[in-house]
Design an enzyme around this catalytic site. Structure first.
Site, short mmCIF file in Angstrom:
data_model
loop_
_atom_site.label_atom_id
_atom_site.label_comp_id
_atom_site.label_asym_id
_atom_site.label_seq_id
_atom_site.Cartn_x
_atom_site.Cartn_y
_atom_site.Cartn_z
N HIS A 18 0.96 -11.68 2.95
CA HIS A 18 0.27 -11.37 2.34
C HIS A 18 -0.85 -11.82 1.08
O HIS A 18 -1.40 -12.09 1.11
CB HIS A 18 0.99 -10.13 1.25
CG HIS A 18 -0.23 -9.47 0.96
ND1 HIS A 18 0.08 -7.54 0.88
CD2 HIS A 18 -1.44 -8.88 0.74
CE1 HIS A 18 -0.60 -6.54 0.72
NE2 HIS A 18 -2.10 -7.75 0.64
N TYR A 58 0.75 -1.79 -0.33
CA TYR A 58 -0.14 -0.07 -0.29
C TYR A 58 1.11 1.11 0.57
O TYR A 58 -0.33 2.10 -0.40
CB TYR A 58 -0.73 0.19 1.00
CG TYR A 58 -1.75 -1.67 1.11
CD1 TYR A 58 -2.28 -2.39 0.24
CD2 TYR A 58 -2.48 -0.99 2.60
CE1 TYR A 58 -3.15 -3.15 0.38
CE2 TYR A 58 -3.25 -2.46 2.66
CZ TYR A 58 -4.26 -3.30 1.78
OH TYR A 58 -4.05 -4.59 2.02
#
Length: 287
Positions: free
Chosen positions: A118, A53
């Site tokens: 992730h 991000y």
């Protein structure tokens, strides 16, 4: 009778985790700290970031700003998560990535509450090496808890059978909504004391006008978003809704003052469908 929903739930480490988190994916970088601080003022105590991000430092800055202005709230009251992308998989690369993520936030918030792998979209060897690095990071005091994201049952079985497993994952973060219930994964996690975090619980707005949701919103005098978040909570999941707007952030948190009936929870959606609000293929199916 619908289960009582509390503000926190215990992980398999006996540590608490807040039952709603704010997702910070795609928040404007120059507004991230401000949005995080707004959420904290509303009552959020859980924030979900990731290396991908690019806003770990800004998310931590928002937490630090709030703590400085609110001496009656402690760092231990707030839960900060980040994630390691597959480009950083493998023991050495994962350890370097963890330390980099830690360096970005250590001055502002001191430590990382939770780090996840992730996605399983890598090789078995790299997944396991990376998890071993996360375990070592726990022992070094960089991070308090570790887990995984987008893991299917096969990936979870692979990890739980790992001879060097010391710390079972505390969560598996997957995309969840009433039309994407991942019954096999959620049941496996429940059987193994692994909590489910639900990202994209609002399906990127794609089905907020679905007749089933609209009907329940009318019945309970709540918004469609509140119905979806409450559904997640009553299913025992930890939803991670995202918004950049203060009124939506407040709306998404105002879900502790009503209950959906057991029958309505059971009837909402379709356990056999696979509706993804997010783009791309299903990462839980990765080899």
């Amino acid at each position: 009778m619908a289960p009582k929903v509390s503000m926190t739930v215990q992980m398999n480490t006996d540590r608490p985790i807040p039952t709603i988190g704010l997702g910070v994916y795609l928040l404007p970088l120059d507004k991230t700290a401000e949005i995080v601080e707004t959420a904290l003022n509303i009552g959020y105590r859980h924030f979900d970031s990731a290396r991908l991000y690019g806003n770990e430092e800004e998310t931590a800055e928002g937490i630090a700003n709030f703590l400085e202005k609110n001496p009656n709230v402690f760092r231990s009251d707030i839960f900060y998560t980040t994630k390691i992308w597959p480009s950083d998989f493998g023991y050495d690369k994962t350890m370097a990535a963890v330390k980099d993520s830690y360096d970005l936030v250590k001055k502002s918030i001191g430590y990382i509450d939770l780090i996840l792998l992730h996605t399983p979209e890598s090789t078995t060897q790299k997944r396991l090496e990376s998890y071993r690095a996360l375990q070592d990071a726990v022992e070094q005091g960089i991070v308090k808890n570790i887990g995984v994201s987008n893991y299917g049952v096969a990936h979870l079985k692979e990890l739980l059978a790992y001879p060097e497993l010391k710390y079972k994952p505390v969560v598996n973060q997957i995309e969840i909504n009433p039309w994407l219930q991942h019954v096999d994964i959620t049941q496996f996690c429940k059987n193994n004391d692994i909590l489910i975090q639900a990202y994209s619980p609002l399906m990127f707005g794609g089905r907020l006008r679905d007749p089933q949701i609209v009907k329940l919103a009318d019945k309970y005098k709540k918004t469609p978003a509140q119905i979806l978040i409450r559904w997640n909570l009553q299913k025992g999941f930890i939803p991670l809704p995202k918004s950049v707007h203060a009124h939506r952030i407040l709306e998404n948190f105002t879900v502790f003052d009503f209950e959906i009936s057991d029958q309505d929870v059971e009837d909402l959606g379709d356990k056999t469908s696979h509706y993804y609000g997010s783009p791309g293929s299903d990462p839980t199916k990765a080899p």
